[in-house]
Write an enzyme that holds these catalytic residues in place. Structure first.
Site, short mmCIF file in Angstrom:
data_model
loop_
_atom_site.label_atom_id
_atom_site.label_comp_id
_atom_site.label_asym_id
_atom_site.label_seq_id
_atom_site.Cartn_x
_atom_site.Cartn_y
_atom_site.Cartn_z
N HIS A 51 -17.46 16.46 -6.03
CA HIS A 51 -16.04 16.14 -5.90
C HIS A 51 -15.83 14.63 -5.85
O HIS A 51 -14.86 14.10 -6.42
CB HIS A 51 -15.49 16.82 -4.64
N GLU A 54 -15.96 13.28 -9.26
CA GLU A 54 -14.70 13.58 -9.98
C GLU A 54 -13.68 12.47 -9.75
O GLU A 54 -13.01 12.01 -10.67
CB GLU A 54 -14.16 14.93 -9.50
N HIS A 55 -13.54 12.03 -8.51
CA HIS A 55 -12.64 10.92 -8.20
C HIS A 55 -13.05 9.66 -8.95
O HIS A 55 -12.21 8.98 -9.54
CB HIS A 55 -12.67 10.63 -6.69
N GLU A 131 -8.68 12.67 2.51
CA GLU A 131 -8.31 13.95 1.91
C GLU A 131 -8.86 15.11 2.74
O GLU A 131 -8.17 16.10 2.98
CB GLU A 131 -8.85 14.04 0.48
#
Length: 440
Positions: A51, A54-55, A131
């Site tokens: 993840h 991905e950022h 997040e």
């Protein structure tokens, strides 16, 4: 019925698979690239790196630095985003069809030319940590789901959250991100899906000119994960929080997925979930919500879209005057009725008709079709598996449904409870609230 009968697929010399789904109803195209890697493929101790990467993929390359990719999409009126799951990571753009060549060029560029520095990585790690605080730590329901995963999959990596554990996110750095990128972001580990107003031969040419020029730089190998042993007893977890507005209870079993299930097992589980708890005519809704008026909601689900085993769940939320214990008891009663007497042909027919109708309606969505095939191809299924799904569902019999119910829902479940935390001194809390109201 066949899903997307006009679909065509080809593979480039570097191993990249390309799927094209022509849809000429509007001059729009959805361009997606799916990498066969997710949180369940992460190195031990690096939960969240999939993840995190991905950022970082939006931070730029030597050719298109500093968010130029996103700016160019926005300037052309397009939409873009990305998402990470346990089994895959995907990036997509939805643009007018004349911009497809640029999208393919940009996406191919960041498949091999991502530039990361400590100055880029450190702030983005803080973004991911924030997040996590917002979406997990401060949300009781999310905390329960995370805890349930952890006790459902104790040995298998599905037990780790996709976003990662906080301590392990804090340890991620440029080196861990680049190592993950170099190992998995290679054309032979990816699937490009293009749905929209396109010509297959034109896409083939564009793919060769963009993605086809990227060299295979790694061989990720077979995706072998640790097996999850059978439960030796019931596992249970409860999350209590004063912010909970509606209490719920759920029971979960590990079951075969579309990829791991043999014969008609996955489709029978799908039909079983529909009969037990999908829609107003389902058994749980009719009994707990309509007839007994004991629950606000009740249902069932089958999560079959995994590379490894999936999950089957039952849940209910009590009305005032009823407890979570009441919900568990009533769920058990309905499940026992099904296990003892099976299901009727009428119930199976109704489930099949509704499920296939939903599949027909789903084909109206260009992006929905792209997601359907991309998700399947990155979790061990074939194009033929997806296209023939309606026929496979139609072949399910009441005997098939009873067999999977008795095979997989008679073992120990994993139980999760979301409870409202009652203050230790309610009177004090009421007094404080009243005082605050008077001062406002």
């Amino acid at each position: 019925m066949v899903i997307a009968p006009n679909l065509e697929s080809f593979t480039l010399g570097n191993g990249l698979q390309v799927v094209v789904i022509p849809d000429r109803r509007a001059p729009v195209v959805t361009h997606m690239i799916w990498y066969k890697v997710g949180s369940a493929d992460e190195p031990e101790g690096q939960s969240g790196v999939a993840h995190f990467l991905e950022h970082l993929m939006f931070k730029g390359t030597s050719t298109y630095p500093d968010g130029a990719f996103s700016k160019m999409v926005a300037e052309r009126g397009g939409q873009e985003n990305a998402f990470t799951s346990a089994d895959y990571t995907a990036y997509f753009q939805r643009v007018a069809k004349e911009h497809l060549p640029l999208m393919m060029k940009l996406e191919a560029d960041r498949m091999e030319n991502l530039v990361l520095t400590d100055e880029i990585v450190a702030p983005e790690r803080d973004v991911v940590l924030e997040e996590r605080r917002m979406r997990v730590d401060s949300e009781p329901g999310s905390r329960l789901r995370e805890a349930l995963n952890a006790i459902t999959f104790v040995n298998h990596p599905y037990g780790s959250p996709v976003i990662g554990w906080q301590s392990e996110i804090e340890a991620l750095n440029k080196d861990s991100a680049i190592a993950f990128y170099d190992r998995f972001y290679t054309p032979n580990n990816a699937v490009v899906v293009i749905a929209g107003d396109v010509d297959v031969e034109a896409v083939r040419k564009l793919a060769a000119e963009t993605y086809g020029k990227i060299a295979r730089r790694a061989e990720p190998g077979e995706r072998i994960r640790p097996a999850e042993p059978p439960l030796a007893g019931e596992r249970r977890i409860a999350v209590s929080d004063p912010r909970v507005r509606q209490e719920t209870v759920s029971k979960t079993w590990i079951v075969p997925s579309q990829s791991t299930g043999a014969g008609r097992t996955p489709e029978a589980l799908d039909v079983l979930a529909y009969i037990l708890g999908e829609g107003p005519s389902s058994r749980l809704h009719k009994s707990l919500v309509l007839d007994r008026e004991a629950a606000i909601s009740a249902g069932a689900y089958y999560q079959g879209g995994a590379l490894d085993n999936g999950r089957f769940g039952l849940y209910a939320a009590p009305r005032p005057g009823y407890t979570l214990e009441d919900m568990e008891r009533l769920i058990t009663i309905e499940l026992r009725k099904l296990l003892d007497a099976g299901v009727s042909q009428e119930e199976v027919d109704r489930a099949q008709n509704s499920m296939i109708a939903s599949a027909i309606y789903a084909q109206d969505s260009q992006s929905g079709l792209a997601r359907l095939f991309g998700g399947a191809l990155t979790t061990g299924q074939s194009i033929e598996n997806v296209q023939s799904w309606p026929a496979q569902v139609n072949a399910v019999t009441p005997e098939d449904v009873l067999e999977v119910a008795r095979s997989y829902l008679t073992g120990f479940p994993v139980t999760g409870e979301l409870r409202i935390e009652v203050p230790s001194d309610p009177a004090a809390t009421l007094t404080e609230t009243s005082e605050l109201k008077d001062k406002s």
